[in-house]
Design a protein around this motif. Structure first.
Motif, PDB file in Angstrom:
ATOM      1  N   ILE A  43       0.834  -1.205   0.000  1.00 37.44           N
ATOM      2  CA  ILE A  43       0.000   0.000   0.000  1.00 37.44           C
ATOM      3  C   ILE A  43       0.869   1.256   0.000  1.00 37.44           C
ATOM      4  O   ILE A  43       2.024   1.244   0.420  1.00 37.44           O
ATOM      5  N   GLY A  44       0.285   2.342  -0.486  1.00 35.55           N
ATOM      6  CA  GLY A  44       0.956   3.638  -0.503  1.00 35.55           C
ATOM      7  C   GLY A  44      -0.069   4.714  -0.825  1.00 35.55           C
ATOM      8  O   GLY A  44      -1.274   4.438  -0.940  1.00 35.55           O
ATOM      9  N   LYS A  47       4.024   8.294  -0.905  1.00 31.94           N
ATOM     10  CA  LYS A  47       4.615   7.308  -0.008  1.00 31.94           C
ATOM     11  C   LYS A  47       4.791   6.023  -0.783  1.00 31.94           C
ATOM     12  O   LYS A  47       3.831   5.455  -1.281  1.00 31.94           O
ATOM     13  N   SER A  48       6.040   5.575  -0.894  1.00 31.72           N
ATOM     14  CA  SER A  48       6.339   4.367  -1.652  1.00 31.72           C
ATOM     15  C   SER A  48       5.608   3.168  -1.053  1.00 31.72           C
ATOM     16  O   SER A  48       5.331   3.114   0.141  1.00 31.72           O
ATOM     17  N   PHE A  49       5.333   2.196  -1.902  1.00 27.07           N
ATOM     18  CA  PHE A  49       4.532   1.051  -1.499  1.00 27.07           C
ATOM     19  C   PHE A  49       5.319   0.115  -0.585  1.00 27.07           C
ATOM     20  O   PHE A  49       6.483  -0.194  -0.842  1.00 27.07           O
ATOM     21  N   GLN A  50       4.642  -0.310   0.488  1.00 28.20           N
ATOM     22  CA  GLN A  50       5.252  -1.213   1.459  1.00 28.20           C
ATOM     23  C   GLN A  50       4.267  -2.307   1.825  1.00 28.20           C
ATOM     24  O   GLN A  50       3.052  -2.078   1.886  1.00 28.20           O
ATOM     25  N   ASN A  51       4.816  -3.479   2.097  1.00 29.06           N
ATOM     26  CA  ASN A  51       4.003  -4.607   2.538  1.00 29.06           C
ATOM     27  C   ASN A  51       3.913  -4.577   4.061  1.00 29.06           C
ATOM     28  O   ASN A  51       4.547  -5.350   4.758  1.00 29.06           O
ATOM     29  N   SER A  52       3.127  -3.641   4.583  1.00 30.69           N
ATOM     30  CA  SER A  52       2.996  -3.488   6.022  1.00 30.69           C
ATOM     31  C   SER A  52       1.593  -2.998   6.365  1.00 30.69           C
ATOM     32  O   SER A  52       0.852  -2.539   5.493  1.00 30.69           O
ATOM     33  N   ARG A  53       1.256  -3.101   7.641  1.00 24.95           N
ATOM     34  CA  ARG A  53      -0.089  -2.710   8.064  1.00 24.95           C
ATOM     35  C   ARG A  53      -0.315  -1.221   7.870  1.00 24.95           C
ATOM     36  O   ARG A  53      -1.410  -0.786   7.491  1.00 24.95           O
ATOM     37  N   GLU A  54       0.725  -0.418   8.132  1.00 27.67           N
ATOM     38  CA  GLU A  54       0.585   1.032   8.038  1.00 27.67           C
ATOM     39  C   GLU A  54       1.772   1.639   7.310  1.00 27.67           C
ATOM     40  O   GLU A  54       2.915   1.188   7.464  1.00 27.67           O
TER      41      GLU A  54
END
Length: 376
Positions: free
Chosen positions: A289-290, A317-324
Protein backbone atom coordinates in the motif's frame (compact mmCIF):
# COMPACT_ATOMS: atom_id res chain seq x y z
CA UNK A 1 -9.39 -12.94 39.20
CA UNK A 2 -10.79 -11.28 36.07
CA UNK A 3 -8.77 -8.49 34.45
CA UNK A 4 -9.90 -6.05 31.73
CA UNK A 5 -7.57 -4.27 29.32
CA UNK A 6 -8.21 -2.01 26.33
CA UNK A 7 -6.32 -1.86 23.03
CA UNK A 8 -6.60 0.47 20.05
CA UNK A 9 -7.30 -1.57 16.93
CA UNK A 10 -7.81 0.00 13.51
CA UNK A 11 -9.32 3.26 14.65
CA UNK A 12 -11.28 2.17 17.72
CA UNK A 13 -10.73 0.95 21.28
CA UNK A 14 -11.72 -2.62 22.15
CA UNK A 15 -11.97 -4.19 25.61
CA UNK A 16 -10.36 -7.55 26.41
CA UNK A 17 -11.14 -9.68 29.46
CA UNK A 18 -8.68 -12.31 30.76
CA UNK A 19 -8.12 -14.37 33.90
CA UNK A 20 -4.90 -14.31 35.92
CA UNK A 21 -3.65 -17.78 34.97
CA UNK A 22 -0.26 -17.49 33.25
CA UNK A 23 1.67 -20.11 31.22
CA UNK A 24 4.69 -21.50 33.10
CA UNK A 25 7.26 -24.29 32.96
CA UNK A 26 8.78 -25.44 36.26
CA UNK A 27 7.00 -22.54 37.98
CA UNK A 28 8.71 -20.00 35.72
CA UNK A 29 6.93 -17.73 33.23
CA UNK A 30 7.48 -18.89 29.66
CA UNK A 31 7.29 -15.49 27.98
CA UNK A 32 7.47 -11.95 29.40
CA UNK A 33 8.62 -11.71 32.99
CA UNK A 34 9.81 -9.08 35.46
CA UNK A 35 13.03 -8.71 37.41
CA UNK A 36 10.83 -8.49 40.49
CA UNK A 37 9.48 -11.94 41.31
CA UNK A 38 6.11 -10.71 42.61
CA UNK A 39 5.40 -8.31 39.72
CA UNK A 40 3.04 -9.79 37.15
CA UNK A 41 1.48 -6.90 35.25
CA UNK A 42 3.79 -7.29 32.18
CA UNK A 43 2.82 -10.95 31.78
CA UNK A 44 -0.87 -10.17 32.25
CA UNK A 45 -0.71 -7.37 29.69
CA UNK A 46 1.04 -9.75 27.30
CA UNK A 47 -1.71 -12.34 27.80
CA UNK A 48 -4.39 -9.76 26.99
CA UNK A 49 -2.54 -8.68 23.85
CA UNK A 50 -2.09 -12.32 22.81
CA UNK A 51 -5.85 -12.74 23.06
CA UNK A 52 -6.37 -9.68 20.84
CA UNK A 53 -3.90 -10.97 18.24
CA UNK A 54 -5.10 -14.58 18.36
CA UNK A 55 -2.49 -16.45 20.42
CA UNK A 56 0.95 -16.18 21.99
CA UNK A 57 2.41 -17.52 18.74
CA UNK A 58 0.92 -14.54 16.92
CA UNK A 59 3.09 -12.20 18.99
CA UNK A 60 6.31 -13.61 17.53
CA UNK A 61 8.01 -11.10 15.21
CA UNK A 62 6.27 -8.22 13.49
CA UNK A 63 6.63 -4.45 13.61
CA UNK A 64 7.27 -2.44 16.76
CA UNK A 65 5.08 0.37 15.45
CA UNK A 66 2.00 -1.89 15.42
CA UNK A 67 2.36 -2.71 19.12
CA UNK A 68 3.04 0.93 20.05
CA UNK A 69 -0.14 2.06 18.32
CA UNK A 70 -2.22 -0.84 19.64
CA UNK A 71 -1.19 -0.08 23.23
CA UNK A 72 -1.58 3.70 23.11
CA UNK A 73 -3.86 4.68 20.22
CA UNK A 74 -1.15 7.21 19.42
CA UNK A 75 0.31 8.82 16.33
CA UNK A 76 3.18 6.93 14.71
CA UNK A 77 6.18 8.58 13.09
CA UNK A 78 8.92 6.56 11.43
CA UNK A 79 12.38 7.77 10.41
CA UNK A 80 14.62 5.70 8.15
CA UNK A 81 17.93 6.49 9.81
CA UNK A 82 20.19 6.51 6.76
CA UNK A 83 17.84 9.20 5.37
CA UNK A 84 17.17 10.98 8.68
CA UNK A 85 17.09 14.79 8.80
CA UNK A 86 20.06 16.60 10.32
CA UNK A 87 17.85 17.76 13.20
CA UNK A 88 16.83 14.21 14.21
CA UNK A 89 18.45 14.49 17.65
CA UNK A 90 16.44 17.66 18.32
CA UNK A 91 13.23 15.78 17.49
CA UNK A 92 14.28 12.96 19.83
CA UNK A 93 15.13 15.48 22.55
CA UNK A 94 11.67 17.04 22.31
CA UNK A 95 10.10 13.57 22.34
CA UNK A 96 12.08 12.51 25.41
CA UNK A 97 11.15 15.67 27.32
CA UNK A 98 7.47 14.99 26.63
CA UNK A 99 7.85 11.33 27.71
CA UNK A 100 6.98 10.09 24.24
CA UNK A 101 7.57 6.42 23.43
CA UNK A 102 10.51 5.71 21.12
CA UNK A 103 11.91 2.48 19.74
CA UNK A 104 14.48 1.52 17.14
CA UNK A 105 15.26 -1.52 15.02
CA UNK A 106 18.67 -2.87 14.06
CA UNK A 107 19.65 -4.08 10.61
CA UNK A 108 19.10 -7.69 9.58
CA UNK A 109 22.04 -9.91 10.43
CA UNK A 110 23.16 -13.10 8.72
CA UNK A 111 20.85 -14.96 11.09
CA UNK A 112 18.02 -13.65 13.22
CA UNK A 113 19.20 -12.02 16.47
CA UNK A 114 22.89 -12.71 15.78
CA UNK A 115 25.18 -10.51 17.87
CA UNK A 116 27.64 -8.40 15.86
CA UNK A 117 31.20 -7.65 17.08
CA UNK A 118 30.06 -4.20 18.28
CA UNK A 119 27.40 -5.77 20.52
CA UNK A 120 24.34 -4.82 18.46
CA UNK A 121 21.86 -7.68 17.98
CA UNK A 122 20.75 -8.03 14.37
CA UNK A 123 17.06 -7.82 13.36
CA UNK A 124 16.16 -6.81 16.90
CA UNK A 125 13.87 -4.24 18.54
CA UNK A 126 15.30 -1.81 21.09
CA UNK A 127 13.81 0.95 23.23
CA UNK A 128 15.16 4.51 23.21
CA UNK A 129 15.10 5.60 26.85
CA UNK A 130 16.72 9.03 26.71
CA UNK A 131 18.92 11.62 25.01
CA UNK A 132 21.62 13.80 26.54
CA UNK A 133 24.17 16.39 25.42
CA UNK A 134 27.65 16.34 26.96
CA UNK A 135 30.71 18.49 26.41
CA UNK A 136 33.79 16.47 25.45
CA UNK A 137 37.04 18.45 25.35
CA UNK A 138 35.05 21.59 24.60
CA UNK A 139 32.92 20.04 21.85
CA UNK A 140 29.21 19.15 22.17
CA UNK A 141 28.34 15.47 21.72
CA UNK A 142 24.73 14.40 21.24
CA UNK A 143 24.06 11.04 22.88
CA UNK A 144 21.20 8.55 22.67
CA UNK A 145 20.44 6.01 25.40
CA UNK A 146 19.19 2.64 24.13
CA UNK A 147 17.83 -0.40 26.00
CA UNK A 148 18.10 -4.00 24.82
CA UNK A 149 14.93 -5.70 26.18
CA UNK A 150 16.96 -8.84 26.86
CA UNK A 151 18.47 -7.00 29.84
CA UNK A 152 22.01 -7.76 28.65
CA UNK A 153 24.18 -7.66 25.48
CA UNK A 154 25.21 -4.04 24.93
CA UNK A 155 26.94 -1.77 22.44
CA UNK A 156 30.70 -1.78 23.08
CA UNK A 157 31.84 1.12 20.89
CA UNK A 158 32.28 4.84 21.60
CA UNK A 159 30.35 6.08 24.67
CA UNK A 160 29.53 2.54 25.81
CA UNK A 161 29.72 1.78 29.54
CA UNK A 162 33.49 1.21 29.57
CA UNK A 163 34.44 3.72 26.87
CA UNK A 164 37.41 5.97 27.72
CA UNK A 165 35.52 8.91 26.17
CA UNK A 166 33.69 9.33 29.47
CA UNK A 167 37.01 10.49 30.92
CA UNK A 168 36.79 13.60 28.71
CA UNK A 169 33.56 14.99 30.17
CA UNK A 170 32.83 16.96 33.33
CA UNK A 171 31.60 15.43 36.57
CA UNK A 172 28.27 17.15 35.96
CA UNK A 173 27.86 15.32 32.64
CA UNK A 174 28.90 12.03 34.21
CA UNK A 175 25.61 11.93 36.11
CA UNK A 176 23.96 10.16 33.14
CA UNK A 177 26.53 7.33 33.09
CA UNK A 178 25.76 3.92 34.59
CA UNK A 179 28.25 1.07 34.42
CA UNK A 180 25.82 -1.84 34.67
CA UNK A 181 25.37 -4.91 32.50
CA UNK A 182 21.64 -4.31 32.24
CA UNK A 183 21.18 -4.00 28.47
CA UNK A 184 21.11 -0.18 28.55
CA UNK A 185 23.86 1.88 26.92
CA UNK A 186 24.78 5.25 25.42
CA UNK A 187 25.89 5.90 21.86
CA UNK A 188 26.46 9.04 19.81
CA UNK A 189 23.72 10.12 17.41
CA UNK A 190 26.15 9.42 14.55
CA UNK A 191 26.73 5.80 15.66
CA UNK A 192 23.03 5.46 16.39
CA UNK A 193 22.05 6.35 12.82
CA UNK A 194 24.78 4.08 11.41
CA UNK A 195 23.97 0.98 13.45
CA UNK A 196 20.18 1.13 13.58
CA UNK A 197 17.88 1.02 10.58
CA UNK A 198 14.79 2.88 11.75
CA UNK A 199 13.36 4.93 14.59
CA UNK A 200 9.69 4.72 15.63
CA UNK A 201 8.11 7.49 17.67
CA UNK A 202 4.60 7.02 19.05
CA UNK A 203 2.86 9.92 20.75
CA UNK A 204 -0.67 10.92 21.65
CA UNK A 205 -0.14 14.13 19.66
CA UNK A 206 2.73 15.63 17.62
CA UNK A 207 2.48 18.79 19.77
CA UNK A 208 5.93 18.02 21.19
CA UNK A 209 7.45 19.01 17.84
CA UNK A 210 6.51 22.67 18.36
CA UNK A 211 8.21 25.13 20.65
CA UNK A 212 5.02 27.20 20.77
CA UNK A 213 2.80 26.00 23.63
CA UNK A 214 -0.24 27.57 22.00
CA UNK A 215 0.02 25.40 18.87
CA UNK A 216 -1.87 22.12 18.90
CA UNK A 217 -1.89 19.53 16.13
CA UNK A 218 -5.34 18.36 15.04
CA UNK A 219 -6.30 14.91 13.75
CA UNK A 220 -8.99 13.62 11.42
CA UNK A 221 -9.60 10.19 9.95
CA UNK A 222 -11.75 8.53 7.32
CA UNK A 223 -12.60 4.87 6.83
CA UNK A 224 -12.65 3.53 3.29
CA UNK A 225 -12.48 0.44 1.08
CA UNK A 226 -10.78 -0.73 -2.05
CA UNK A 227 -13.23 -2.99 -3.88
CA UNK A 228 -12.14 -5.12 -6.83
CA UNK A 229 -13.82 -3.98 -10.02
CA UNK A 230 -14.90 -0.58 -8.69
CA UNK A 231 -12.57 1.31 -6.32
CA UNK A 232 -9.36 -0.78 -6.36
CA UNK A 233 -7.48 1.01 -9.12
CA UNK A 234 -3.89 0.25 -8.16
CA UNK A 235 -0.88 2.58 -8.40
CA UNK A 236 -0.11 5.21 -11.05
CA UNK A 237 1.52 2.45 -13.10
CA UNK A 238 -2.09 1.53 -13.91
CA UNK A 239 -3.31 4.86 -15.31
CA UNK A 240 -6.43 3.38 -16.92
CA UNK A 241 -7.81 2.44 -13.50
CA UNK A 242 -5.90 4.64 -11.05
CA UNK A 243 -8.60 7.32 -10.97
CA UNK A 244 -11.10 4.79 -9.62
CA UNK A 245 -9.31 4.69 -6.25
CA UNK A 246 -10.96 6.48 -3.30
CA UNK A 247 -10.11 10.19 -3.36
CA UNK A 248 -9.87 12.56 -0.40
CA UNK A 249 -9.79 16.35 -0.54
CA UNK A 250 -7.69 18.28 1.97
CA UNK A 251 -7.70 22.06 2.43
CA UNK A 252 -4.89 23.47 4.57
CA UNK A 253 -5.51 26.94 6.01
CA UNK A 254 -2.91 29.57 6.85
CA UNK A 255 -1.03 28.98 10.10
CA UNK A 256 -2.59 30.71 13.10
CA UNK A 257 -0.72 33.38 15.07
CA UNK A 258 -0.38 30.95 18.00
CA UNK A 259 1.86 28.67 15.92
CA UNK A 260 5.37 29.19 14.67
CA UNK A 261 6.99 27.44 11.76
CA UNK A 262 10.62 26.84 10.95
CA UNK A 263 11.59 26.82 7.29
CA UNK A 264 11.44 23.31 5.85
CA UNK A 265 9.92 21.72 8.97
CA UNK A 266 7.05 19.30 8.41
CA UNK A 267 3.50 20.45 9.10
CA UNK A 268 1.35 17.46 8.13
CA UNK A 269 1.48 13.73 8.80
CA UNK A 270 -0.51 11.30 6.64
CA UNK A 271 -1.13 7.74 7.83
CA UNK A 272 -2.66 4.94 5.76
CA UNK A 273 -3.52 1.76 7.67
CA UNK A 274 -5.00 -1.48 6.37
CA UNK A 275 -8.10 -2.28 8.42
CA UNK A 276 -8.02 -6.03 8.94
CA UNK A 277 -11.31 -7.79 9.58
CA UNK A 278 -9.75 -11.03 10.86
CA UNK A 279 -8.61 -10.95 14.47
CA UNK A 280 -5.91 -13.61 14.25
CA UNK A 281 -2.70 -11.85 13.28
CA UNK A 282 -1.18 -14.82 11.45
CA UNK A 283 -4.17 -15.00 9.08
CA UNK A 284 -4.02 -11.33 8.13
CA UNK A 285 -2.69 -10.55 4.69
CA UNK A 286 -1.09 -7.19 3.98
CA UNK A 287 -1.16 -5.75 0.49
CA UNK A 288 1.52 -3.41 -0.82
CA UNK A 289 0.00 0.00 0.00
CA UNK A 290 0.96 3.64 -0.50
CA UNK A 291 -0.57 7.01 -1.34
CA UNK A 292 -0.12 10.06 -3.57
CA UNK A 293 -0.69 13.75 -2.77
CA UNK A 294 -1.63 16.13 -5.61
CA UNK A 295 -2.03 19.89 -5.64
CA UNK A 296 -5.48 21.00 -6.88
CA UNK A 297 -7.09 24.39 -7.45
CA UNK A 298 -10.83 24.80 -7.02
CA UNK A 299 -11.97 21.70 -8.90
CA UNK A 300 -14.99 19.86 -7.52
CA UNK A 301 -16.22 16.29 -7.65
CA UNK A 302 -14.26 13.12 -8.21
CA UNK A 303 -11.27 13.54 -10.51
CA UNK A 304 -11.38 11.68 -13.80
CA UNK A 305 -8.73 9.67 -15.62
CA UNK A 306 -7.83 12.70 -17.78
CA UNK A 307 -6.94 14.76 -14.71
CA UNK A 308 -4.12 12.36 -13.75
CA UNK A 309 -2.65 11.92 -17.25
CA UNK A 310 -0.29 14.88 -16.95
CA UNK A 311 -0.36 15.30 -13.16
CA UNK A 312 2.72 14.86 -10.98
CA UNK A 313 2.22 14.23 -7.26
CA UNK A 314 3.78 16.80 -4.92
CA UNK A 315 4.38 14.02 -2.37
CA UNK A 316 3.99 10.26 -2.28
CA UNK A 317 4.62 7.31 -0.01
CA UNK A 318 6.34 4.37 -1.65
CA UNK A 319 4.53 1.05 -1.50
CA UNK A 320 5.25 -1.21 1.46
CA UNK A 321 4.00 -4.61 2.54
CA UNK A 322 3.00 -3.49 6.02
CA UNK A 323 -0.09 -2.71 8.06
CA UNK A 324 0.59 1.03 8.04
CA UNK A 325 2.56 3.47 5.93
CA UNK A 326 3.04 7.10 6.91
CA UNK A 327 4.52 10.25 5.43
CA UNK A 328 5.69 13.40 7.22
CA UNK A 329 5.61 16.40 4.86
CA UNK A 330 5.67 20.15 4.49
CA UNK A 331 2.70 21.34 2.41
CA UNK A 332 1.94 24.99 1.65
CA UNK A 333 -1.55 26.22 2.59
CA UNK A 334 -3.97 25.34 -0.20
CA UNK A 335 -6.03 22.46 -1.57
CA UNK A 336 -4.74 18.93 -2.11
CA UNK A 337 -5.99 15.54 -3.20
CA UNK A 338 -4.86 12.36 -1.41
CA UNK A 339 -5.26 9.07 -3.27
CA UNK A 340 -4.59 5.95 -1.16
CA UNK A 341 -4.13 2.75 -3.13
CA UNK A 342 -2.79 -0.76 -3.30
CA UNK A 343 0.12 -1.27 -5.67
CA UNK A 344 -1.85 -3.68 -7.86
CA UNK A 345 -5.42 -3.08 -9.04
CA UNK A 346 -8.28 -5.39 -8.13
CA UNK A 347 -7.32 -5.99 -4.47
CA UNK A 348 -10.18 -5.73 -1.98
CA UNK A 349 -9.39 -4.37 1.50
CA UNK A 350 -10.54 -1.85 4.09
CA UNK A 351 -8.37 1.04 5.27
CA UNK A 352 -8.15 3.98 7.66
CA UNK A 353 -6.71 7.23 6.28
CA UNK A 354 -5.69 9.76 8.94
CA UNK A 355 -4.10 13.19 8.80
CA UNK A 356 -2.47 15.19 11.59
CA UNK A 357 -1.79 18.88 11.00
CA UNK A 358 -0.73 21.97 12.94
CA UNK A 359 -2.93 24.03 10.58
CA UNK A 360 -6.69 24.26 10.49
CA UNK A 361 -7.44 21.50 7.96
CA UNK A 362 -10.59 20.36 6.16
CA UNK A 363 -10.55 16.68 5.18
CA UNK A 364 -13.34 14.91 3.29
CA UNK A 365 -14.02 11.91 1.09
CA UNK A 366 -15.13 12.70 -2.44
CA UNK A 367 -18.37 10.81 -2.89
CA UNK A 368 -18.65 8.27 -5.70
CA UNK A 369 -21.85 9.89 -6.89
CA UNK A 370 -19.81 12.86 -8.10
CA UNK A 371 -17.49 10.84 -10.30
CA UNK A 372 -19.31 11.64 -13.55
CA UNK A 373 -18.74 15.39 -13.21
CA UNK A 374 -16.25 16.88 -15.64
CA UNK A 375 -13.02 17.55 -13.73
CA UNK A 376 -10.51 17.32 -16.49
Amino acid sequence: MVIEESFWRFGKWIDVVIDDLLPTIDDKLIFVGSKTSNEFWPALLEKAYAKVCGSYADLDGGFMSEALMDFTGGVHMEFVLNEAPTYLWDIMDCAAKSQTLMGCASYHGETREAVSPNGIVGDHAYTVTGVFKVMSEGNPVHLVRVLNPWGNTEWNGDWSDKSSLWDTVSKQDLKCRERLENGEFWTSIEDFTRNFESLDICCLSPDFLDRSSGCHWKSQCNFGKWIAGTTAGGSMDNMATFWKNPQFRVRIEELSEDCTHEEGAENILVSLMQNHEKRTRSSQKNFMIGFYVFKVRGESGKFSAEFFNDKTPVEMKSFQNSREVMGFFWLEPGEYLIVPCTENPGQTASFVLSIFSKHETHFEYIEEAEENEDNS
